[in-house]
Write a protein that holds these residues in place. Structure first.
Motif, PDB file in Angstrom:
ATOM      1  N   TRP A  11      27.459  14.922 -36.301  1.00  0.00           N
ATOM      2  CA  TRP A  11      28.658  14.101 -36.168  1.00  0.00           C
ATOM      3  C   TRP A  11      28.286  12.654 -36.457  1.00  0.00           C
ATOM      4  O   TRP A  11      27.303  12.132 -35.908  1.00  0.00           O
ATOM      5  N   VAL A  12      29.078  12.014 -37.318  1.00  0.00           N
ATOM      6  CA  VAL A  12      28.861  10.606 -37.674  1.00  0.00           C
ATOM      7  C   VAL A  12      30.171   9.857 -37.466  1.00  0.00           C
ATOM      8  O   VAL A  12      31.238  10.318 -37.885  1.00  0.00           O
ATOM      9  N   PHE A  13      30.072   8.674 -36.823  1.00  0.00           N
ATOM     10  CA  PHE A  13      31.247   7.834 -36.593  1.00  0.00           C
ATOM     11  C   PHE A  13      30.986   6.468 -37.186  1.00  0.00           C
ATOM     12  O   PHE A  13      30.007   5.799 -36.830  1.00  0.00           O
ATOM     13  N   ASP A  14      31.857   6.032 -38.121  1.00  0.00           N
ATOM     14  CA  ASP A  14      31.659   4.751 -38.796  1.00  0.00           C
ATOM     15  C   ASP A  14      32.616   3.667 -38.328  1.00  0.00           C
ATOM     16  O   ASP A  14      32.696   2.596 -38.927  1.00  0.00           O
ATOM     17  N   GLY A  15      33.356   3.935 -37.259  1.00  0.00           N
ATOM     18  CA  GLY A  15      34.308   2.956 -36.737  1.00  0.00           C
ATOM     19  C   GLY A  15      35.734   3.250 -37.139  1.00  0.00           C
ATOM     20  O   GLY A  15      36.673   2.850 -36.444  1.00  0.00           O
ATOM     21  N   ASP A  16      35.934   3.943 -38.250  1.00  0.00           N
ATOM     22  CA  ASP A  16      37.277   4.287 -38.721  1.00  0.00           C
ATOM     23  C   ASP A  16      37.552   5.788 -38.668  1.00  0.00           C
ATOM     24  O   ASP A  16      38.707   6.201 -38.543  1.00  0.00           O
ATOM     25  N   ALA A  17      36.516   6.590 -38.801  1.00  0.00           N
ATOM     26  CA  ALA A  17      36.697   8.039 -38.846  1.00  0.00           C
ATOM     27  C   ALA A  17      35.430   8.736 -38.376  1.00  0.00           C
ATOM     28  O   ALA A  17      34.336   8.149 -38.378  1.00  0.00           O
ATOM     29  N   LEU A  18      35.586   9.984 -37.971  1.00  0.00           N
ATOM     30  CA  LEU A  18      34.449  10.821 -37.602  1.00  0.00           C
ATOM     31  C   LEU A  18      34.253  11.867 -38.694  1.00  0.00           C
ATOM     32  O   LEU A  18      35.213  12.508 -39.137  1.00  0.00           O
ATOM     33  N   ARG A  19      33.011  12.046 -39.111  1.00  0.00           N
ATOM     34  CA  ARG A  19      32.658  13.045 -40.113  1.00  0.00           C
ATOM     35  C   ARG A  19      31.906  14.166 -39.404  1.00  0.00           C
ATOM     36  O   ARG A  19      30.793  13.960 -38.902  1.00  0.00           O
ATOM     37  N   LEU A  20      32.514  15.335 -39.333  1.00  0.00           N
ATOM     38  CA  LEU A  20      31.964  16.469 -38.597  1.00  0.00           C
ATOM     39  C   LEU A  20      31.426  17.493 -39.598  1.00  0.00           C
ATOM     40  O   LEU A  20      32.192  18.095 -40.356  1.00  0.00           O
ATOM     41  N   THR A  21      30.118  17.692 -39.599  1.00  0.00           N
ATOM     42  CA  THR A  21      29.481  18.637 -40.512  1.00  0.00           C
ATOM     43  C   THR A  21      28.885  19.782 -39.710  1.00  0.00           C
ATOM     44  O   THR A  21      28.061  19.543 -38.824  1.00  0.00           O
ATOM     45  N   PRO A  22      29.299  21.022 -39.974  1.00  0.00           N
ATOM     46  CA  PRO A  22      28.764  22.144 -39.196  1.00  0.00           C
ATOM     47  C   PRO A  22      27.297  22.384 -39.507  1.00  0.00           C
ATOM     48  O   PRO A  22      26.815  22.122 -40.615  1.00  0.00           O
ATOM     49  N   GLY A  23      26.560  22.893 -38.515  1.00  0.00           N
ATOM     50  CA  GLY A  23      25.150  23.206 -38.710  1.00  0.00           C
ATOM     51  C   GLY A  23      24.965  24.557 -39.383  1.00  0.00           C
ATOM     52  O   GLY A  23      25.927  25.297 -39.618  1.00  0.00           O
ATOM     53  N   ARG A  24      23.719  24.870 -39.670  1.00  0.00           N
ATOM     54  CA  ARG A  24      23.389  26.135 -40.303  1.00  0.00           C
ATOM     55  C   ARG A  24      22.798  27.124 -39.308  1.00  0.00           C
ATOM     56  O   ARG A  24      22.320  28.190 -39.687  1.00  0.00           O
ATOM     57  N   LEU A  38      34.469  18.053 -42.052  1.00  0.00           N
ATOM     58  CA  LEU A  38      35.807  17.662 -41.637  1.00  0.00           C
ATOM     59  C   LEU A  38      35.801  16.169 -41.330  1.00  0.00           C
ATOM     60  O   LEU A  38      34.936  15.684 -40.591  1.00  0.00           O
ATOM     61  N   VAL A  39      36.764  15.434 -41.895  1.00  0.00           N
ATOM     62  CA  VAL A  39      36.876  14.000 -41.639  1.00  0.00           C
ATOM     63  C   VAL A  39      38.105  13.767 -40.758  1.00  0.00           C
ATOM     64  O   VAL A  39      39.229  14.099 -41.143  1.00  0.00           O
ATOM     65  N   VAL A  40      37.866  13.201 -39.586  1.00  0.00           N
ATOM     66  CA  VAL A  40      38.931  12.984 -38.607  1.00  0.00           C
ATOM     67  C   VAL A  40      39.172  11.484 -38.454  1.00  0.00           C
ATOM     68  O   VAL A  40      38.297  10.761 -37.970  1.00  0.00           O
ATOM     69  N   PRO A  41      40.337  10.972 -38.864  1.00  0.00           N
ATOM     70  CA  PRO A  41      40.607   9.533 -38.690  1.00  0.00           C
ATOM     71  C   PRO A  41      40.693   9.182 -37.211  1.00  0.00           C
ATOM     72  O   PRO A  41      41.124   9.999 -36.383  1.00  0.00           O
ATOM     73  N   GLY A 120      53.680  13.375 -37.481  1.00  0.00           N
ATOM     74  CA  GLY A 120      53.245  13.857 -38.785  1.00  0.00           C
ATOM     75  C   GLY A 120      51.774  14.204 -38.742  1.00  0.00           C
ATOM     76  O   GLY A 120      51.013  13.635 -37.946  1.00  0.00           O
ATOM     77  N   TYR A 121      51.358  15.151 -39.564  1.00  0.00           N
ATOM     78  CA  TYR A 121      49.953  15.555 -39.572  1.00  0.00           C
ATOM     79  C   TYR A 121      49.079  14.410 -40.074  1.00  0.00           C
ATOM     80  O   TYR A 121      49.374  13.767 -41.085  1.00  0.00           O
ATOM     81  N   LEU A 122      47.954  14.182 -39.386  1.00  0.00           N
ATOM     82  CA  LEU A 122      46.998  13.162 -39.773  1.00  0.00           C
ATOM     83  C   LEU A 122      45.759  13.760 -40.411  1.00  0.00           C
ATOM     84  O   LEU A 122      44.878  13.025 -40.864  1.00  0.00           O
ATOM     85  N   LEU A 123      45.672  15.087 -40.441  1.00  0.00           N
ATOM     86  CA  LEU A 123      44.630  15.798 -41.159  1.00  0.00           C
ATOM     87  C   LEU A 123      45.302  16.712 -42.177  1.00  0.00           C
ATOM     88  O   LEU A 123      46.403  17.223 -41.923  1.00  0.00           O
ATOM     89  N   PRO A 124      44.662  16.943 -43.322  1.00  0.00           N
ATOM     90  CA  PRO A 124      45.343  17.647 -44.404  1.00  0.00           C
ATOM     91  C   PRO A 124      45.383  19.161 -44.275  1.00  0.00           C
ATOM     92  O   PRO A 124      46.173  19.812 -44.950  1.00  0.00           O
ATOM     93  N   GLY A 125      44.551  19.752 -43.448  1.00  0.00           N
ATOM     94  CA  GLY A 125      44.479  21.205 -43.418  1.00  0.00           C
ATOM     95  C   GLY A 125      43.528  21.717 -44.484  1.00  0.00           C
ATOM     96  O   GLY A 125      43.109  20.981 -45.379  1.00  0.00           O
ATOM     97  N   PRO A 126      43.154  23.006 -44.435  1.00  0.00           N
ATOM     98  CA  PRO A 126      42.216  23.572 -45.410  1.00  0.00           C
ATOM     99  C   PRO A 126      42.756  23.480 -46.832  1.00  0.00           C
ATOM    100  O   PRO A 126      43.961  23.538 -47.062  1.00  0.00           O
ATOM    101  N   SER A 127      41.841  23.347 -47.788  1.00  0.00           N
ATOM    102  CA  SER A 127      42.235  23.287 -49.189  1.00  0.00           C
ATOM    103  C   SER A 127      42.618  24.671 -49.694  1.00  0.00           C
ATOM    104  O   SER A 127      42.196  25.690 -49.143  1.00  0.00           O
TER     105      SER A 127
END
Length: 299
Positions: A11-24, A38-41, A120-127
């Motif tokens: 998990w990385v937080f840059d002040g504007d959003a969190l970037r969540l990367t699953p492990g292996r 997953l990028v969460v504003p 309103g949705y703030l995340l786009p959902g799966p592609s």
């Protein structure tokens, strides 16, 4: 920037959003691995917590109601290994986890992010396109229509209806329900004009799920469809979102006492509201800038 790296994910937080990367790690759920990064504003968050245990702890993100189509479609029923908003933390990294949680909390406070539901949705959902096979069928979605196909395990009367193609415009709701105990789960589409009273085993607009490994992948199909349906809370009403003071203030005589709604706390609330509307895309950058300057002038 705050970062925590674990076997379960990064998990990385840059002040504007969190970037969540699953492990292996083998214990990381199939849904999380398939969903990917997953990028969460920040504006989509209602809170963050860290819970310590004897051997491991857990970081949890709490999203605002209505912000994520995945959470809406699954109704909060995702099991722990598949929930992308949980991270298992090893005991020797408790200090890092607490620092990470504090950084997110401070940012929520400084940005004045409200924990209230969103319109309103703030995340786009799966592609899309995407497809999943589990239980008695296969569900696919290309962004415009849902395709349901049956297998040899499908109940005869349901299989006799043949493959189903459902235009997105005909779908009014979607629900994913996991199997629990002796009760089977399902992925069900509510179709305009078609009653949804039959059990999923017999419903041609539903896939029955039996609690096997690939069941959570059907939740991704549900989320992709949900993201493209009208938001359940409806469009946000913003009659006063345009810049400029209200008519009552413009017409006030010099030296008049401003109404109670114009006190400092009310203006701070207004700034938070404008920030939410900007983050959700209701206001453009220019509209947000004009409205923000108008409020600041009144402060």
């Amino acid at each position: 920037m705050a970062e925590i790296i674990q076997k379960d994910g990064t998990w990385v937080f840059d002040g504007d959003a969190l970037r969540l990367t699953p492990g292996r790690d083998k214990n990381t759920g199939l849904l999380r691995r398939t969903l990917g990064e997953l990028v969460v504003p920040l504006g989509a968050l209602a809170g963050v917590s860290f819970e310590q245990g004897k051997r491991s702890g857990r970081l949890r993100l709490r999203l605002r109601d209505g912000a994520d189509p995945l959470l809406h479609a699954t109704g909060g029923r995702l099991a722990e290994p598949h929930d992308p908003y949980q991270l298992t933390v090893e005991s020797d990294r408790y200090g890092v986890a607490e620092y990470f949680a504090d950084e997110v909390r401070n940012a929520l406070l400084l940005d004045g992010v409200s924990p209230d539901p969103v319109g309103g949705y703030l995340l786009p959902g799966p592609s899309v396109p995407l497809s999943a096979t589990a239980g008695d069928g296969t569900a696919g979605f290309d962004g415009e229509r849902v395709r349901l196909e049956w297998n040899w395990k499908t109940e005869d009367a349901k299989a006799a209806t043949g493959p189903r193609t459902i235009p997105l415009d005909d779908i009014t709701a979607v629900e994913w329900q996991p199997a629990a105990g002796l009760e089977n789960g399902h992925l069900r589409f509510t179709v305009r004009g078609a009653p949804a009273t039959a059990p999923p085993k017999y419903d041609p607009n539903a896939v029955e799920l039996w609690g096997f490994k690939k069941d959570p992948l059907m939740a991704l199909v549900a989320a992709a469809v949900q993201a493209r349906l009208p938001h359940p809370a409806g469009p946000a009403a913003v009659p006063d979102a345009l810049p400029g003071p209200p008519p009552a203030v413009e017409a006030a005589a010099p030296g008049a006492v401003p109404p109670a709604e114009d006190d400092h706390d009310a203006l701070l609330r207004r700034l938070r509201e404008l920030g939410e509307l900007h983050r959700s895309g209701v206001l453009t950058d220019e509209e947000f800038g004009l409205a923000k300057r108008a409020v600041l002038k009144r402060m």
